[in-house]
Design a protein around this motif. Structure first.
Motif, PDB file in Angstrom:
ATOM      1  N   ARG A  60     -50.183 -91.476  34.818  1.00 60.98           N
ATOM      2  CA  ARG A  60     -51.458 -91.822  35.455  1.00 60.98           C
ATOM      3  C   ARG A  60     -51.654 -93.336  35.525  1.00 60.98           C
ATOM      4  NH1 ARG A  60     -56.069 -88.653  35.876  1.00 60.98           N
ATOM      5  NH2 ARG A  60     -58.028 -89.771  36.145  1.00 60.98           N
ATOM      6  N   SER A  61     -51.272 -94.052  34.475  1.00 60.40           N
ATOM      7  CA  SER A  61     -51.482 -95.501  34.442  1.00 60.40           C
ATOM      8  C   SER A  61     -50.475 -96.253  35.306  1.00 60.40           C
ATOM      9  CB  SER A  61     -51.407 -96.010  32.999  1.00 60.40           C
ATOM     10  OG  SER A  61     -50.072 -95.937  32.503  1.00 60.40           O
ATOM     11  N   LEU A  62     -49.337 -95.641  35.576  1.00 56.75           N
ATOM     12  CA  LEU A  62     -48.276 -96.328  36.327  1.00 56.75           C
ATOM     13  C   LEU A  62     -48.339 -96.063  37.825  1.00 56.75           C
ATOM     14  CD1 LEU A  62     -45.289 -95.659  33.890  1.00 56.75           C
ATOM     15  CD2 LEU A  62     -46.667 -97.738  34.087  1.00 56.75           C
ATOM     16  N   GLU A  63     -48.954 -94.954  38.211  1.00 58.46           N
ATOM     17  CA  GLU A  63     -49.128 -94.645  39.642  1.00 58.46           C
ATOM     18  C   GLU A  63     -50.609 -94.361  39.865  1.00 58.46           C
ATOM     19  OE1 GLU A  63     -47.177 -91.916  43.217  1.00 58.46           O
ATOM     20  OE2 GLU A  63     -46.998 -91.234  41.144  1.00 58.46           O
ATOM     21  N   ASN A 106     -54.636 -88.678  39.726  1.00 58.35           N
ATOM     22  CA  ASN A 106     -55.631 -87.771  40.303  1.00 58.35           C
ATOM     23  C   ASN A 106     -55.107 -87.014  41.512  1.00 58.35           C
ATOM     24  OD1 ASN A 106     -57.671 -88.254  38.460  1.00 58.35           O
ATOM     25  ND2 ASN A 106     -58.565 -89.944  39.627  1.00 58.35           N
ATOM     26  N   TYR A 107     -54.289 -87.684  42.347  1.00 60.62           N
ATOM     27  CA  TYR A 107     -53.841 -87.005  43.568  1.00 60.62           C
ATOM     28  C   TYR A 107     -52.983 -85.788  43.247  1.00 60.62           C
ATOM     29  CZ  TYR A 107     -48.998 -88.804  43.450  1.00 60.62           C
ATOM     30  OH  TYR A 107     -47.688 -89.059  43.120  1.00 60.62           O
ATOM     31  N   PRO A 112     -53.803 -79.990  47.222  1.00 58.26           N
ATOM     32  CA  PRO A 112     -53.374 -78.589  47.085  1.00 58.26           C
ATOM     33  C   PRO A 112     -51.863 -78.380  47.080  1.00 58.26           C
ATOM     34  CG  PRO A 112     -55.158 -78.784  48.688  1.00 58.26           C
ATOM     35  CD  PRO A 112     -54.731 -80.181  48.352  1.00 58.26           C
ATOM     36  N   GLN A 113     -51.111 -79.303  47.662  1.00 58.28           N
ATOM     37  CA  GLN A 113     -49.660 -79.095  47.732  1.00 58.28           C
ATOM     38  C   GLN A 113     -48.999 -79.135  46.353  1.00 58.28           C
ATOM     39  OE1 GLN A 113     -47.048 -82.304  49.296  1.00 58.28           O
ATOM     40  NE2 GLN A 113     -48.937 -83.525  49.514  1.00 58.28           N
ATOM     41  N   TYR A 114     -49.750 -79.641  45.321  1.00 59.78           N
ATOM     42  CA  TYR A 114     -49.196 -79.710  43.964  1.00 59.78           C
ATOM     43  C   TYR A 114     -49.719 -78.587  43.071  1.00 59.78           C
ATOM     44  CZ  TYR A 114     -47.972 -84.228  45.870  1.00 59.78           C
ATOM     45  OH  TYR A 114     -47.478 -85.219  46.688  1.00 59.78           O
TER      46      TYR A 114
END
Length: 336
Positions: A60-63, A106-107, A112-114
């Motif tokens: 989360r912190s890297l992307e 978050n993405y 929904p694709q994940y």
């Protein structure tokens, strides 16, 4: 020269080789977990017996956003450690051990694709998976869409840091969705999960061919050794040897029965064939030695790592009072 004399020379040489192998000192690192600011304490960087630091960085912190990477904290830590003559091991964290913490972007959760991106892990009151209690979140490692994004992260990290850091560790393989299948996430089976772990190992191997790669392997879902052996755990050690990467694990607790039947058993078998790295983590110092019935000593932890596992790397968590009172004096005695 007669055959007996030649045999005696051979046996003596073999003894010397084994003796030297047994005397090899592991490299010692401080496992700072997410507390990266602690590397700036002189009590760490002035202590020459520590080769460097192992620090966790969350996915989360890297992307921060999809394809928007921020590796500035890793670079800042690397340069600081380099200025002090220390090395950096990074651990990329996609799993949490708290129901309040999610370590993926978050993405991954929202798109929904994940397929939700993460799934809960549980503890159960019995073997029938009754009364589940959430214990954290793990990324859907077995989901191809999620795995592709994780592999992209690893590839980008490799472009910037391969050969500039000493190594990268991938978090432990243990996940707990119960044994009956009632709480298996969508798309999950133990066989699919095994292949997903292998894919992570391979992706990291391809991205980091100069820095050391270590996959933490402790337990695998769907089997419990030695009684129910499906070959999941053993296959990961075989694959690590094929890729020429390392294996390790969290929770360095000598002679703990479950670990002895799982990761430690294979680590001993593969010593000298692959690199090994094990972490003494929070709560490990006051565990019971199941051989003696007494609380473990730091000397017992070190001797087990060095002489039984013959590990190449030890990552020490700076838990007090053990760290200052026991770990540092031990390393002063052991490493001249």
């Amino acid at each position: 020269m007669n055959k007996n004399k030649l045999l005696a020379i051979f046996v003596f040489q073999l003894f010397c080789q084994n003796y030297l192998l047994s005397q090899t000192q592991p490299e010692n690192y401080v496992f700072f977990n997410l507390d990266r600011e602690l590397i700036r304490n002189a009590s760490f960087y002035d202590f020459r017996q520590f080769a460097g630091a192992q620090i966790k960085y969350t996915w989360r912190s890297l992307e921060r956003e999809k394809d928007v990477y921020d590796f500035s904290t890793i670079e800042e830590d690397r340069l600081f450690l380099l200025s002090k003559g220390k090395k950096l091991f990074i651990q990329i964290q996609d799993v949490s051990f708290s129901s309040n913490i999610r370590n993926v972007p978050n993405y991954i959760i929202e798109d929904p694709q994940y397929h939700g991106g993460i799934n809960s892990q549980y503890e159960f009151a019995d073997d029938n998976d009754n009364n589940p209690r959430e214990t954290g979140w793990v990324s859907r490692r077995w989901d191809r869409a999620v795995a592709e994004r994780f592999h992209k992260l690893i590839m980008e990290l490799g472009k910037q840091f391969d050969g500039k850091i000493i190594g990268i560790t991938l978090p432990e393989t243990s996940v707990d969705f119960g044994s009956t299948g009632k709480y298996y996430p969508i798309g999950f089976t133990p066989e699919i999960y095994r292949e997903a772990i292998k894919a992570n190992m391979n992706a990291t191997h391809l991205a980091f061919n100069q820095s050391m790669v270590i996959q933490y392997v402790n337990f695998m879902p769907g089997e419990w050794l030695p009684w129910d052996d499906k070959g999941y755990l053993s296959s990961l050690f075989e694959y690590a040897e094929l890729l020429k990467i390392g294996i390790g694990g969290p929770d360095l607790i000598p002679y703990k029965r479950n670990q002895m039947n799982h990761g430690y058993s294979f680590a001993q078998k593969y010593q000298g064939r692959i690199k090994l790295g094990f972490a003494v983590q929070e709560g490990n110092y006051n565990q019971k030695n199941e051989q003696t019935g007494w609380t473990l000593t730091v000397q017992e932890i070190y001797d087990f790592a060095k002489n039984y596992l013959k590990t190449n790397y030890i990552f020490w968590y700076p838990e007090e009072p053990y760290f200052t009172r026991d770990v540092k004096p031990l390393l002063l005695r052991e490493i001249r």
